[in-house]
Design a protein around this motif. Structure first.
Motif, PDB file in Angstrom:
ATOM      1  N   SER A 183       0.854  -1.189   0.000  1.00 21.20           N
ATOM      2  CA  SER A 183       0.000   0.000   0.000  1.00 21.20           C
ATOM      3  C   SER A 183       0.889   1.237   0.000  1.00 21.20           C
ATOM      4  O   SER A 183       1.649   1.469   0.947  1.00 21.20           O
ATOM      5  N   LYS A 184       0.770   2.031  -1.045  1.00 24.40           N
ATOM      6  CA  LYS A 184       1.610   3.216  -1.169  1.00 24.40           C
ATOM      7  C   LYS A 184       1.064   4.396  -0.361  1.00 24.40           C
ATOM      8  O   LYS A 184       1.804   5.300   0.008  1.00 24.40           O
ATOM      9  N   ASP A 185      -0.225   4.364  -0.093  1.00 20.66           N
ATOM     10  CA  ASP A 185      -0.869   5.449   0.633  1.00 20.66           C
ATOM     11  C   ASP A 185      -0.751   5.205   2.136  1.00 20.66           C
ATOM     12  O   ASP A 185      -1.113   4.129   2.625  1.00 20.66           O
ATOM     13  N   ILE A 186      -0.221   6.213   2.878  1.00 16.63           N
ATOM     14  CA  ILE A 186      -0.031   6.050   4.323  1.00 16.63           C
ATOM     15  C   ILE A 186      -1.352   5.808   5.043  1.00 16.63           C
ATOM     16  O   ILE A 186      -1.422   5.085   6.039  1.00 16.63           O
ATOM     17  N   PHE A 187      -2.443   6.399   4.513  1.00 20.57           N
ATOM     18  CA  PHE A 187      -3.773   6.197   5.088  1.00 20.57           C
ATOM     19  C   PHE A 187      -4.146   4.719   5.054  1.00 20.57           C
ATOM     20  O   PHE A 187      -4.554   4.144   6.062  1.00 20.57           O
ATOM     21  N   LEU A 188      -4.000   4.096   3.880  1.00 22.99           N
ATOM     22  CA  LEU A 188      -4.322   2.669   3.758  1.00 22.99           C
ATOM     23  C   LEU A 188      -3.319   1.803   4.504  1.00 22.99           C
ATOM     24  O   LEU A 188      -3.683   0.786   5.095  1.00 22.99           O
ATOM     25  N   LYS A 189      -2.066   2.212   4.479  1.00 27.47           N
ATOM     26  CA  LYS A 189      -1.034   1.435   5.154  1.00 27.47           C
ATOM     27  C   LYS A 189      -1.375   1.292   6.649  1.00 27.47           C
ATOM     28  O   LYS A 189      -1.286   0.204   7.215  1.00 27.47           O
ATOM     29  N   GLN A 190      -1.759   2.411   7.257  1.00 34.55           N
ATOM     30  CA  GLN A 190      -2.109   2.355   8.677  1.00 34.55           C
ATOM     31  C   GLN A 190      -3.359   1.525   8.925  1.00 34.55           C
ATOM     32  O   GLN A 190      -3.453   0.809   9.920  1.00 34.55           O
ATOM     33  N   ARG A 191      -4.319   1.611   8.023  1.00 35.14           N
ATOM     34  CA  ARG A 191      -5.554   0.866   8.238  1.00 35.14           C
ATOM     35  C   ARG A 191      -5.355  -0.640   8.059  1.00 35.14           C
ATOM     36  O   ARG A 191      -5.897  -1.445   8.811  1.00 35.14           O
ATOM     37  N   TYR A 192      -4.540  -1.028   7.077  1.00 30.12           N
ATOM     38  CA  TYR A 192      -4.208  -2.451   6.951  1.00 30.12           C
ATOM     39  C   TYR A 192      -3.405  -2.906   8.170  1.00 30.12           C
ATOM     40  O   TYR A 192      -3.599  -4.023   8.689  1.00 30.12           O
ATOM     41  N   ALA A 193      -2.528  -2.035   8.648  1.00 30.78           N
ATOM     42  CA  ALA A 193      -1.737  -2.382   9.832  1.00 30.78           C
ATOM     43  C   ALA A 193      -2.646  -2.585  11.035  1.00 30.78           C
ATOM     44  O   ALA A 193      -2.429  -3.497  11.855  1.00 30.78           O
ATOM     45  N   PHE A 194      -3.683  -1.740  11.146  1.00 31.81           N
ATOM     46  CA  PHE A 194      -4.601  -1.887  12.271  1.00 31.81           C
ATOM     47  C   PHE A 194      -5.401  -3.190  12.161  1.00 31.81           C
ATOM     48  O   PHE A 194      -5.601  -3.889  13.158  1.00 31.81           O
ATOM     49  N   LEU A 195      -5.847  -3.530  10.940  1.00 36.10           N
ATOM     50  CA  LEU A 195      -6.568  -4.798  10.764  1.00 36.10           C
ATOM     51  C   LEU A 195      -5.687  -5.965  11.170  1.00 36.10           C
ATOM     52  O   LEU A 195      -6.127  -6.906  11.841  1.00 36.10           O
ATOM     53  N   ALA A 196      -4.422  -5.902  10.773  1.00 36.48           N
ATOM     54  CA  ALA A 196      -3.495  -6.988  11.107  1.00 36.48           C
ATOM     55  C   ALA A 196      -3.249  -7.038  12.609  1.00 36.48           C
ATOM     56  O   ALA A 196      -3.266  -8.114  13.232  1.00 36.48           O
ATOM     57  N   LEU A 197      -3.036  -5.854  13.207  1.00 40.59           N
ATOM     58  CA  LEU A 197      -2.770  -5.785  14.646  1.00 40.59           C
ATOM     59  C   LEU A 197      -3.926  -6.378  15.440  1.00 40.59           C
ATOM     60  O   LEU A 197      -3.713  -7.178  16.365  1.00 40.59           O
ATOM     61  N   ARG A 198      -5.132  -6.004  15.073  1.00 43.77           N
ATOM     62  CA  ARG A 198      -6.300  -6.528  15.796  1.00 43.77           C
ATOM     63  C   ARG A 198      -6.455  -8.027  15.564  1.00 43.77           C
ATOM     64  O   ARG A 198      -6.804  -8.777  16.485  1.00 43.77           O
ATOM     65  N   TYR A 199      -6.188  -8.473  14.346  1.00 43.27           N
ATOM     66  CA  TYR A 199      -6.273  -9.901  14.024  1.00 43.27           C
ATOM     67  C   TYR A 199      -5.269 -10.691  14.874  1.00 43.27           C
ATOM     68  O   TYR A 199      -5.603 -11.722  15.459  1.00 43.27           O
ATOM     69  N   TYR A 200      -4.032 -10.181  14.954  1.00 40.20           N
ATOM     70  CA  TYR A 200      -3.014 -10.876  15.736  1.00 40.20           C
ATOM     71  C   TYR A 200      -3.327 -10.849  17.235  1.00 40.20           C
ATOM     72  O   TYR A 200      -2.987 -11.785  17.965  1.00 40.20           O
ATOM     73  N   PHE A 201      -3.985  -9.789  17.685  1.00 42.99           N
ATOM     74  CA  PHE A 201      -4.363  -9.720  19.102  1.00 42.99           C
ATOM     75  C   PHE A 201      -5.292 -10.872  19.460  1.00 42.99           C
ATOM     76  O   PHE A 201      -5.068 -11.565  20.456  1.00 42.99           O
ATOM     77  N   TYR A 202      -6.320 -11.075  18.665  1.00 42.67           N
ATOM     78  CA  TYR A 202      -7.263 -12.149  18.962  1.00 42.67           C
ATOM     79  C   TYR A 202      -6.676 -13.526  18.672  1.00 42.67           C
ATOM     80  O   TYR A 202      -7.145 -14.533  19.203  1.00 42.67           O
ATOM     81  N   ALA A 203      -5.626 -13.557  17.845  1.00 46.41           N
ATOM     82  CA  ALA A 203      -4.919 -14.825  17.598  1.00 46.41           C
ATOM     83  C   ALA A 203      -3.848 -15.068  18.658  1.00 46.41           C
ATOM     84  O   ALA A 203      -3.125 -16.070  18.599  1.00 46.41           O
ATOM     85  N   GLN A 204      -3.729 -14.124  19.611  1.00 49.27           N
ATOM     86  CA  GLN A 204      -2.785 -14.196  20.731  1.00 49.27           C
ATOM     87  C   GLN A 204      -1.328 -14.216  20.261  1.00 49.27           C
ATOM     88  O   GLN A 204      -0.465 -14.855  20.870  1.00 49.27           O
TER      89      GLN A 204
END
Length: 778
Positions: A183-204
């Protein structure tokens, strides 16, 4: 509110009950939660309080609310608008992100009907532009993850959709890192990062969460995603003081996670957490979090927070909590039937010596109230704007709790006319309190001004349901004040108004029926009061105040009040007035209303106490008018036989008889039973018919007259036996201990001796003689 079987010990009776067969049934009363009964008049708010709603003082673990702050969602929608163009409506963004079912959105995408399904949605229109394809793909992934999080609530059709995202589980090979980096756009980069972060949180996968946070969110950023990501990051850190510190930063910087923060906060680590704070503002937030869950007096924390951040929003909120605590500790015992605050501490022994405990705690609470009041007065001039008005309102409320009406009025008048709507509402509540305490409550202008104050709060209820608690409390206090001024009618209607407003807890008021209209007046009104009540009911040109207090409270049928008037007259032994009142009613009233057919269905001239269960007949057509007419006739005859019948009748209208509903509207097996809504009625019941209801005094008087006048040995036998019964149940009319009974044992008296000697050949003796009776002869 649920019906409750009264857990009362029955009055003490000996084994004589085995022969004389008294049937007892437990009374059904009201029970409500401590939070429901708690009084609270102070509900002034500052802008920003909404996110703190779960932390208002409450008898429950958290304050119950069915609404949550949407501020964070609004910020997120604004970020999308700023990114994709100002022509986008943020409400359209909210519809897609927070109101649209994930499956519905995915189905529309797969069928190429997004534009049709979400017609005129400016956010969807923007996403469908070719230049925004990357943003649409992000939304699709976010919606798929949303579906996976709540799949148990979805209907089973997801698998039928042909899509790269049609699995109920994220593909194990899905590469979040690749997606983020591509993702070249910082806006999307952060949002994908947040989706991943939340996913990994629930995956422990805690290390991945921390790494993503440090890479994409640790630096300064204005996105709402930062505090959301910090929340998940904090919970992945094993160092508990550090976790607390990070959670406090989340608490201070966003609204959506405030409740979750306090659920996960690690208590009793105050000093260690404070040591990590970088400035006074951070220290004040940590102290506020610690105080938000403290049900005990906490002026110490308030003083510390003031020194750190004198205009802190949290400081205002905590001051309001202290005021609500004092209202509970002082007002709840004073104005409710429970007699104790909704929150009590293990060190407080209310039940060993209630009067002593109440006095000691009241004195302690008043001293604490004044300490808090003096502190707020000392800092008031150093505060500004909304904070100053809020603290002024709090000082005024503390004055009213302490019955310092003039001082309370002074501070109420200092509240700025430019104060926010919530503080203005609080000002109206306080002006109503001033009026209730100082004005002539019989004056029409005063009453109509009270209506204006009441109505100003009523008009805000649609936007803040929490104000039901304030109206419940205000009306309860107003009811008490009108009662003290001798206006039982207004007091009763305001008491009913109070219960109606108590958060809809009372099914009796949600679905009003016979007794809910007369319950207060049954306990408190005189015949004159009922006449005034009926006059108000029938008044055609009611004032604004009268219309208001009658709305939802006045009985739809004047015969409800007539029945009560006749019953009160009967309790007062005014048979003529009772007859006049009952005879003015429809004579089938007692067949069609309340529980009369259930409890007034036996012959009142046959003493229930002498009947075995199988002998009782429940087909008697009981008419109150006819019953009173017969009592009047029997009194005029004044013969041995008529007095014996009168005695039986008065025995049966006592709590021991088969016609107790002639005298009372409810029945309890214990003298100390307390109904939540209407309170303990024992002291009133003791006075019914000069003590006949509990102590059988009138029944005994007529049995003694019959015994003296009769020439018939069988009548004398019956009168003697029943005098013994009256003496026996009078002796045990109050709950007593075994020790008291040992000191004051029951003695049968000469009537029972005569029953076993002079009258032993009578039919009455042969029918009711038994070994247990003879055992009472000393």
């Amino acid at each position: 509110m649920e019906p409750k079987i009264s857990p009362i010990i029955m009055r003490a009776f000996s084994s004589l009950l085995l022969v004389l067969s008294v049937q007892f049934s437990f009374a059904c009363g009201w029970s409500v939660s401590p939070e429901t009964s708690r009084l609270a008049l102070f509900k002034a708010q500052r802008e920003g309080f909404f996110k703190l709603t779960p932390f208002y003082y409450s008898a429950d673990y958290y304050y119950a609310t069915n609404t949550v702050s949407g501020v964070d969602q609004e910020k997120n929608c604004l970020e999308w608008k700023k990114k994709l163009g100002n022509n986008i409506n943020t409400e359209d963004v909210h519809v897609i992100l927070y109101e649209t079912d994930s499956e519905q959105f995915q189905t529309a995408f797969e069928s190429k009907t997004l534009k049709t399904v979400f017609s005129k949605n400016t956010f969807v229109d923007a996403l469908l532009l070719s230049k925004n394809k990357a943003f649409l793909n992000y939304i699709l992934l976010a919606k798929m993850l949303e579906y996976n999080n709540v799949q148990d609530t979805k209907w089973e059709s997801w698998g039928q959709i042909r899509s790269n995202y049609n699995s109920n589980q994220l593909n194990d090979n899905f590469d979040f890192e690749k997606k983020i980096k591509s993702s070249k756009d910082i806006f999307l980069k952060q949002r994908y990062a947040f989706l991943a972060l939340r996913y990994y949180f629930y995956a422990q996968q805690k290390q991945d969460v921390v790494q993503l946070y440090n890479t994409y969110f640790a630096s300064e950023s204005n996105t709402i995603l930062k505090p959301w990501a910090l929340y998940y990051n904090a919970l992945c850190i094993d160092n508990l003081p550090l976790q607390n510190y990070l959670l406090s930063k989340v608490f201070n910087s966003c609204e959506e996670k405030s409740f979750a923060v306090l659920q996960h906060y690690n208590w009793k680590l105050t000093n260690e957490t404070l040591a990590l704070a970088q400035n006074d503002e951070e220290r004040s937030v940590i102290l506020a979090i610690e105080s938000l869950r403290n049900p005990a007096p906490d002026l110490k924390s308030i003083k510390e927070i003031y020194e750190l951040s004198p205009n802190s929003l949290f400081l205002s909120f905590l001051i309001g909590r202290e005021v609500n605590k004092l209202e509970d500790w002082i007002f709840t015992p004073q104005y409710t039937n429970d007699g104790t605050p909704s929150v009590t501490f293990s060190s407080t022994d209310w039940y060993e010596n209630y009067a002593k405990a109440k006095e000691e705690n009241f004195n302690k609470d008043i001293l604490y109230l004044r300490e808090l009041e003096y502190f707020l007065i000392s800092i008031r001039e150093q505060t500004l704007g909304e904070q100053k008005d809020y603290i002024t309102a709090a000082i005024a409320q503390l004055c009213f709790i302490d019955d310092q009406v003039d001082e309370g009025k002074k501070y109420t008048n200092l509240i700025s006319d430019k104060a926010n709507a919530s503080i203005q509402m609080q000002k109206n509540i306080q002006l109503a309190l001033v009026s209730l305490k100082q004005d002539d409550l019989k004056d029409e202008k005063v009453q109509n001004q009270l209506y204006t104050y009441f109505n100003s709060v009523e008009n805000l209820i649609e936007t803040d349901h929490g104000l039901f608690k304030n109206l419940y409390s205000l009306y309860r206090i107003a009811s008490s004040d009108f009662y003290k001024k001798g206006d039982v009618v207004t007091a009763g209607l305001l008491s009913m108004k109070s219960d109606i407003k108590n958060e809809g807890e009372y099914s009796a008021y949600n679905n009003p029926y016979f007794f809910s209209y007369i319950g207060y007046f049954d306990r408190n009104a005189s015949v004159k009061d009922i006449d005034l009540l009926m006059a108000l009911q029938q008044k055609t040109n009611k004032t604004s105040f009268e219309k208001y207090i009658c709305s939802g409270t006045i009985a739809p049928n004047s015969n409800y009040y007539k029945d009560l008037k006749g019953t009160i007259a009967f309790r007062n032994n005014d048979l003529e007035l009772a007859y006049e009142t009952f005879s003015s009613m429809p004579q089938d009233f007692w067949e069609k209303n309340y529980e009369y057919k259930t409890y007034l269905n036996e012959n009142p001239f046959t003493p229930k106490i002498l009947q075995k269960q199988e002998e009782r007949k429940f087909d008697y057509r009981f008419n109150k008018t006819d019953f009173i007419a017969k009592l009047i006739q029997l009194k005029k005859q004044n013969t041995a036989s008529s007095n014996l019948q009168l005695a039986h009748a008065y025995f049966n209208v006592s709590y021991l008889g088969n016609s107790w509903m002639m005298t009372a509207y409810d029945w309890s097996s214990g003298a100390s039973y307390t109904d939540y809504v209407y309170g303990d009625n024992t002291e009133n019941e003791k006075k019914y018919q000069n003590g006949n209801y509990y102590n059988l005094k009138m029944a005994k008087m007529y049995y003694e007259k019959a015994l003296k006048m009769s020439k018939n040995s069988n009548e004398k036998a019956m009168a003697s036996l029943m005098i013994f019964e009256c003496n026996y149940y009078n002796h045990y009319a109050e709950l007593i201990t075994e020790e008291e009974e040992a000191k004051n044992p029951f003695k049968a008296g000469k009537e029972l001796v005569n029953f076993y000697s002079i009258y032993k050949k009578t039919p009455t003796f042969k029918k009711y003689n038994c070994p247990l009776l003879s055992s009472f002869i000393n």
